[in-house]
Motif scaffolding. Structure first.
Motif, short mmCIF file in Angstrom:
data_model
loop_
_atom_site.label_atom_id
_atom_site.label_comp_id
_atom_site.label_asym_id
_atom_site.label_seq_id
_atom_site.Cartn_x
_atom_site.Cartn_y
_atom_site.Cartn_z
N LEU A 157 0.80 -1.21 0.00
CA LEU A 157 0.00 0.00 0.00
C LEU A 157 0.84 1.27 0.00
CD1 LEU A 157 -2.80 -1.09 2.51
CD2 LEU A 157 -2.80 -1.25 0.02
N SER A 158 1.95 1.28 0.74
CA SER A 158 2.77 2.49 0.80
C SER A 158 3.35 2.85 -0.56
CB SER A 158 3.89 2.33 1.84
OG SER A 158 4.77 1.27 1.48
N ARG A 159 3.51 1.87 -1.43
CA ARG A 159 4.06 2.13 -2.76
C ARG A 159 3.09 2.94 -3.63
NH1 ARG A 159 6.41 -3.95 -4.03
NH2 ARG A 159 8.11 -3.90 -2.51
N VAL A 160 1.80 2.90 -3.29
CA VAL A 160 0.82 3.63 -4.10
C VAL A 160 0.24 4.82 -3.33
CG1 VAL A 160 0.25 1.64 -5.54
CG2 VAL A 160 -1.03 2.03 -3.42
N VAL A 161 0.92 5.23 -2.26
CA VAL A 161 0.51 6.39 -1.47
C VAL A 161 1.57 7.47 -1.63
CG1 VAL A 161 0.07 7.27 0.86
CG2 VAL A 161 -0.84 5.04 0.17
N ARG A 162 1.16 8.65 -2.05
CA ARG A 162 2.09 9.71 -2.44
C ARG A 162 2.98 10.18 -1.29
NH1 ARG A 162 1.52 13.18 -6.79
NH2 ARG A 162 0.54 11.38 -7.83
N ILE A 163 2.50 10.21 -0.06
CA ILE A 163 3.32 10.70 1.05
C ILE A 163 4.46 9.74 1.39
CG2 ILE A 163 1.50 12.13 2.05
CD1 ILE A 163 1.10 9.93 4.17
N TYR A 164 4.40 8.51 0.89
CA TYR A 164 5.48 7.55 1.06
C TYR A 164 6.32 7.41 -0.21
CZ TYR A 164 3.24 5.97 5.39
OH TYR A 164 2.70 5.91 6.64
N ASN A 165 5.66 7.51 -1.34
CA ASN A 165 6.33 7.32 -2.63
C ASN A 165 5.93 8.47 -3.56
OD1 ASN A 165 7.40 6.48 -5.06
ND2 ASN A 165 5.93 4.80 -5.34
#
Length: 401
Positions: free
Chosen positions: A367-375
């Motif tokens: 999920l973090s890979r498709v969340v802008r604040i992480y990626n």
């Protein structure tokens, strides 16, 4: 065989417990640091807090997601049974600071989105299906993010596949159908019921006196006897006492070879005895027990972490990137199909994967890979691709199983 079954059941239950307790720590060794540490409150709208599917989603969202995405807090509704209750919860949650809503039902999509717009809050159907005209009516509203779910074709297919299983097994020709909210605007239940009736009428080569559409939407129990086929359609949410009693009385007044339910059968299972059961529901502990007992023969269902990508879309929205995750300015529609089991062994295998904390179908890393604040490179196409990679084989491949 009995020892093996007991061992598998124990293993699955242990893994389910691990999913509830073990998800409190991150499963990512080098967890990335978000660029936004503000606490974001997200409302969750549910139809029945005691429903096994709802419980599974809640364990995933509050037990796993909140523990790994520390900037998120979920505000859960009570059981919502009408539009007034849903709108009241939306306003109450907004008053508490909710910036968006993950909804698992919709009474009146236009009214719900309009109220969210008034409060500058986002609305997302996290797992469900609504009619095309209802979706299109709000698709251009920037506060409506979209819909994740099987969609009308797969809802229809779920019911048809369930009926075809019992036809292949030559279980009999007398069917009792629990049509749930099909008569009350529930598009999911309507399409599933329609699929059952379509498969049965085609298999027996019969034409019902009324159209299948009218029958699927019947508001009263109705029995049809045509040549060698007998079908009883019983509407209503059997988790509610008034509908449960009607369903029990209707069932006990006849004789049936199989029960086909488009919703969790709840306490109705106590009335059907050893009658073979098929459900469109979810991979949960109660269905595991029914399958182990030999009553539940066929399951079409969702699993708890299926809502992970929907959460990722909402997190992108509340952290300021809503416009970047729209389809040419419109809300998105993401198709996520069901898993299916026609044996106890298959159910245990899929249930175990769906509830395992160590083998989560959608974990923090996904999920973090498709969340802008992480990626910073996260984009809509990748989020949709992740959401659609929800089949059992796709999950196995993602987890290296």
């Amino acid at each position: 065989m009995k020892k093996l079954t007991a061992a598998l059941l124990l293993l699955a239950l242990c893994l389910s417990l691990a999913a509830c307790t073990g998800g409190e720590t991150s499963d990512v060794p080098n967890k990335p640091v978000p660029t936004d540490s503000t606490l974001h409150k997200i409302g969750v709208i549910v139809y029945n807090t005691g429903d096994e599917e709802v419980i599974g989603f809640r364990e995933y969202l509050q037990g796993y997601i909140e523990s790994n995405f520390e900037m998120v807090q979920f505000l859960y509704s009570d059981s919502i049974q009408n539009e007034e209750q849903e709108l009241a919860f939306i306003q109450s949650a907004c008053d508490q600071g909710a910036e968006g809503f993950l909804s698992f039902l919709s009474q009146d999509l236009r009214a719900e989105v309009a109220l969210c717009e008034q409060n500058s809050a986002y609305y997302l159907l996290a797992s469900g299906t609504v009619a095309d005209e209802d979706f299109d009516a709000v698709a251009d509203n920037p506060w409506f993010l979209g819909m994740f779910g099987p969609g009308q074709p797969f809802e229809f297919q779920a019911g048809a596949d369930m009926a075809r299983y019992f036809l292949r097994e030559k279980t009999g020709s007398r069917y009792f159908i629990l049509s749930g909210g099909a008569a009350m605007g529930n598009e999911m239940h309507y399409q599933r019921t329609l699929g059952i009736l379509d498969a049965l009428s085609n298999a027996y080569g019969v034409n019902f006196v009324q159209s299948r559409q009218e029958l699927a939407g019947t508001a009263e129990p109705l029995t049809l006897s045509l040549d060698k086929l007998t079908v009883t359609i019983c509407p209503g949410y059997v988790s509610r006492e008034e509908y449960l009693e009607t369903a029990k009385e209707t069932f006990l007044a006849g004789t049936y070879d199989a029960v086909l339910s488009v919703l969790p059968p709840a306490d109705f299972v106590s009335a059907i005895g050893k009658t073979p059961l098929g459900v469109v529901d979810s991979y949960n502990t109660r269905n595991l027990q029914l399958s182990t007992d030999g009553m539940l023969k066929f399951v079409v269902g969702k699993y708890s972490s299926l809502v992970g990508p929907a959460f990722a879309l909402m997190l992108n929205a509340v952290t300021g990137y809503a416009a970047d995750f729209r389809d040419k300015g419109r809300a998105i529609q993401v198709v996520q199909g069901f898993w299916t089991s026609d044996s106890q062994e298959d159910y245990v295998e899929k249930y175990t994967l769906s509830t395992s904390a160590a083998m989560n179908a959608y974990n923090f890393d996904d999920l973090s890979r498709v969340v802008r604040i992480y990626n910073p490179d996260a984009n809509l196409n990748e989020l949709v691709a992740l959401a659609e990679a929800c089949s059992y084989r796709a999950v196995q491949a993602r987890r290296g199983a």
